[in-house]
Each structure stands twice: as structure tokens, then as C-alpha cells.
Design a protein around this motif. Structure first.
Motif, PDB file in Angstrom:
ATOM      1  N   VAL A   1       3.018  14.199  -1.042  1.00 10.89           N
ATOM      2  CA  VAL A   1       3.701  13.236  -1.279  1.00 10.89           C
ATOM      3  C   VAL A   1       3.056  12.507   0.348  1.00 10.89           C
ATOM      4  CG1 VAL A   1       5.209  10.811  -0.909  1.00 10.89           C
ATOM      5  CG2 VAL A   1       4.423  12.608  -3.296  1.00 10.89           C
ATOM      6  N   THR A   2       4.283  13.067   1.412  1.00 15.25           N
ATOM      7  CA  THR A   2       3.790  13.005   2.523  1.00 15.25           C
ATOM      8  C   THR A   2       2.426  13.270   3.345  1.00 15.25           C
ATOM      9  OG1 THR A   2       6.184  13.615   3.100  1.00 15.25           O
ATOM     10  CG2 THR A   2       5.076  13.530   5.350  1.00 15.25           C
TER      11      THR A   2
ATOM     12  N   VAL B   1       7.708   6.677   4.701  1.00 13.11           N
ATOM     13  CA  VAL B   1       7.707   7.321   3.241  1.00 13.11           C
ATOM     14  C   VAL B   1       8.871   7.907   3.434  1.00 13.11           C
ATOM     15  CG1 VAL B   1       6.743   8.152   1.453  1.00 13.11           C
ATOM     16  CG2 VAL B   1       5.606   6.691   2.249  1.00 13.11           C
TER      17      VAL B   1
ATOM     18  N   GLN C   1      -3.568   6.876   4.914  1.00 14.58           N
ATOM     19  CA  GLN C   1      -2.926   6.065   5.360  1.00 14.58           C
ATOM     20  C   GLN C   1      -2.304   6.358   6.930  1.00 14.58           C
ATOM     21  OE1 GLN C   1      -0.482   5.355   1.719  1.00 14.58           O
ATOM     22  NE2 GLN C   1      -0.728   2.608   2.863  1.00 14.58           N
TER      23      GLN C   1
ATOM     24  N   GLN D   1       0.677  -1.284  -0.339  1.00 15.67           N
ATOM     25  CA  GLN D   1      -0.096  -0.144  -0.185  1.00 15.67           C
ATOM     26  C   GLN D   1       0.780   1.482  -0.013  1.00 15.67           C
ATOM     27  OE1 GLN D   1      -2.002  -0.758   3.537  1.00 15.67           O
ATOM     28  NE2 GLN D   1      -4.171  -1.607   2.297  1.00 15.67           N
ATOM     29  N   LEU D   2       2.107   0.929   0.291  1.00 19.76           N
ATOM     30  CA  LEU D   2       2.752   2.558   0.226  1.00 19.76           C
ATOM     31  C   LEU D   2       3.539   2.905  -0.675  1.00 19.76           C
ATOM     32  CD1 LEU D   2       4.223   2.001   4.066  1.00 19.76           C
ATOM     33  CD2 LEU D   2       2.635   3.189   3.721  1.00 19.76           C
TER      34      LEU D   2
ATOM     35  N   GLY E   1       3.654   5.847  -2.578  1.00 19.27           N
ATOM     36  CA  GLY E   1       3.759   7.284  -1.523  1.00 19.27           C
ATOM     37  C   GLY E   1       5.807   6.548  -2.020  1.00 19.27           C
ATOM     38  N   ILE E   2       5.978   5.789  -1.633  1.00 14.57           N
ATOM     39  CA  ILE E   2       7.435   5.495  -1.911  1.00 14.57           C
ATOM     40  C   ILE E   2       7.961   5.948  -3.158  1.00 14.57           C
ATOM     41  CG2 ILE E   2       8.910   3.461  -1.467  1.00 14.57           C
ATOM     42  CD1 ILE E   2       7.884   1.857   0.406  1.00 14.57           C
TER      43      ILE E   2
ATOM     44  N   THR F   1      -0.081  10.533   1.856  1.00 14.94           N
ATOM     45  CA  THR F   1       0.166   9.627   2.723  1.00 14.94           C
ATOM     46  C   THR F   1      -0.811   9.812   4.108  1.00 14.94           C
ATOM     47  OG1 THR F   1       2.173   8.962   1.674  1.00 14.94           O
ATOM     48  CG2 THR F   1       1.663   7.686   3.050  1.00 14.94           C
ATOM     49  N   ASN F   2      -0.391  10.682   4.548  1.00 15.56           N
ATOM     50  CA  ASN F   2      -0.353  10.791   5.961  1.00 15.56           C
ATOM     51  C   ASN F   2      -2.718  10.747   6.087  1.00 15.56           C
ATOM     52  OD1 ASN F   2      -1.045  11.652   9.168  1.00 15.56           O
ATOM     53  ND2 ASN F   2       0.376  12.651   8.291  1.00 15.56           N
TER      54      ASN F   2
ATOM     55  N   ALA G   1       2.632   5.505   8.437  1.00 19.82           N
ATOM     56  CA  ALA G   1       2.849   5.480   7.169  1.00 19.82           C
ATOM     57  C   ALA G   1       3.683   5.969   6.205  1.00 19.82           C
ATOM     58  CB  ALA G   1       1.447   4.392   6.240  1.00 19.82           C
ATOM     59  N   ALA G   2       2.942   7.561   6.662  1.00 26.46           N
ATOM     60  CA  ALA G   2       4.327   8.588   6.020  1.00 26.46           C
ATOM     61  C   ALA G   2       5.308   8.605   6.581  1.00 26.46           C
ATOM     62  CB  ALA G   2       3.139   9.952   7.002  1.00 26.46           C
TER      63      ALA G   2
END
Length: 206
Positions: A43-44, A59, A51, A3-4, A7-8, A47-48, A55-56
Motif C-alpha cells: 500500500v505504501t 497514509v 502520488q 485521492q488518498l 490508500g488510507i 501510494t508512493n 502522500a505515502a
């Protein structure tokens, strides 16, 4: 971990692109990297938002590692005036990225339940300001010459009118102000994709 992956990959792409583009000047005070790096905050924040903070942070750590690798590669490439990346620039870049992104996550969570724009905008404003202060101070301030005695940063400390027309200040301060201004502009711009992506995801879930 799957799932990450988006973002990664996005964070890694931004970090790599910014490390390449920072070698190309844009006008007197900026590099092209100034226009790509601020999207790391987007992106951070996304993701935050989707997720969560844990999760952030993962990443961000990946982005930090990618940045360290890029900096190491840069120290091995010799340019006209020495390595493309000096130790101070590498230290400033890594410290600024990690600290600013982690603070961004904390501030985002503080405003998560407010109006949709507050969390991404305020967190980016705080994080980007911290990023600029930490990077340019570590990389160029004369007071920190002891970090890398062999690196002559006298050019960055030459007193010049701020941004060419203001009061006298070290050159690096003008570079920092210009960089920060771009970050603030893009903080506004990034609200558009943030809103669109969050809106589309929310619609699909509904």
C-alpha cells in the motif's frame, strides 16, 4: 485528501486485520497476522508510486494512528495470561511500523527511476527487515525488561534450537526469523499486484 482515500482505507484495513489475526497461531513460530501485515508495504509503495512520498507518509501516519488505537483496545482486553497487548508489544508495534514504513518510502524514492521491480522490492526488503528487528527486540528482548518491569518475558527468552533445528537461541529470535522469512516471501509475491496495478494505471493514462 480524497485521492488518498483508497490508500488510507487499504492501510487501515490491513492494520486492523493484522491486529486481530496476530491473536491466532499458525504453526509453532507464526501467527496469521504475519500473512496480512506485509501488504502494508505494498500500500505504501503504490501510494508512493502514484502520488509521491508526501502522500505515502500521510497514509503511513494514518496507519500508525489506527495501530495505536488497536493496541490501546488490546491493552484493555484481558486474556488468559493478562492483557492481549502488553505495553512492550504496543511500543514495539508502533515504533516498528512507523520507522519501517518511513524508511521504505525513502528507499523507494532512491530506486524510483530504476527497473520497475527494484523500488518496491528493495524498499520492502529494507523496511520489513527493520520492522522485524525493531518489533521483536522491543517486545521481547531480555535486555529491555526495564521498559515494562511487570511484564515477564522469560518465556520468550528460553533458549531453544533456532526454528527447532538450528543453534540455540532465545525463542523470540526464532519467532523473528520466521516472521522475517514470511515478509521476504510476500515481498516477492507483492511484486505481482504492484506490476499489474501500475501497468493498468499506466495503460489508462496512455
Amino acid at each position: 485528501m480524497k485521492q488518498l482515500l483508497p490508500g488510507i482505507l487499504a492501510m487501515a484495513a490491513i492494520v486492523v486485520a493484522s491486529n486481530i489475526l496476530v491473536q491466532f497461531l499458525y504453526g509453532q513460530w507464526l501467527t496469521l497476522g504475519a500473512f496480512t501485515y506485509p501488504f502494508a508495504f505494498l500500500v505504501t509503495d503504490l501510494t508512493n508510486r502514484f502520488q509521491g512520498a508526501a502522500a505515502a507518509r500521510k497514509v503511513v501516519v494514518v496507519g500508525f494512528v489506527v495501530g495505536v488505537v488497536c493496541s490501546f483496545v488490546g491493552t484493555q482486553i484481558m486474556g488468559e495470561f493478562g492483557p492481549l497487548v502488553t505495553l512492550r508489544v504496543a511500543m514495539g508495534s508502533g515504533a516498528a511500523f512507523l520507522l519501517a514504513q518511513l524508511v521504505d518510502i525513502t528507499v523507494f524514492n532512491r530506486f524510483r527511476q530504476g527497473q520497475w521491480w527494484k523500488a518496491p522490492f528493495i524498499s520492502t526488503l529494507v523496511g520489513a527487515t527493520l520492522d522485524t528487528l525493531v518489533f521483536f527486540t522491543i517486545a521481547f528482548a531480555a535486555a529491555l525488561t526495564f521498559l515494562e518491569p511487570g511484564n515477564d518475558v522469560a518465556w520468550a527468552n528460553e533458549s531453544l534450537p533456532l526454528l527447532g533445528f538450528g543453534p540455540l537461541a532465545p525463542l523470540w529470535v526464532s519467532l523473528a526469523v520466521a516472521d522475517w522469512s514470511v515478509k521476504m516471501l510476500l515481498a516477492f509475491v507483492a511484486l505481482i499486484p504492484f506490476r499489474l496495478i501500475v501497468g493498468r494505471f499506466t495503460t489508462r493514462v496512455a
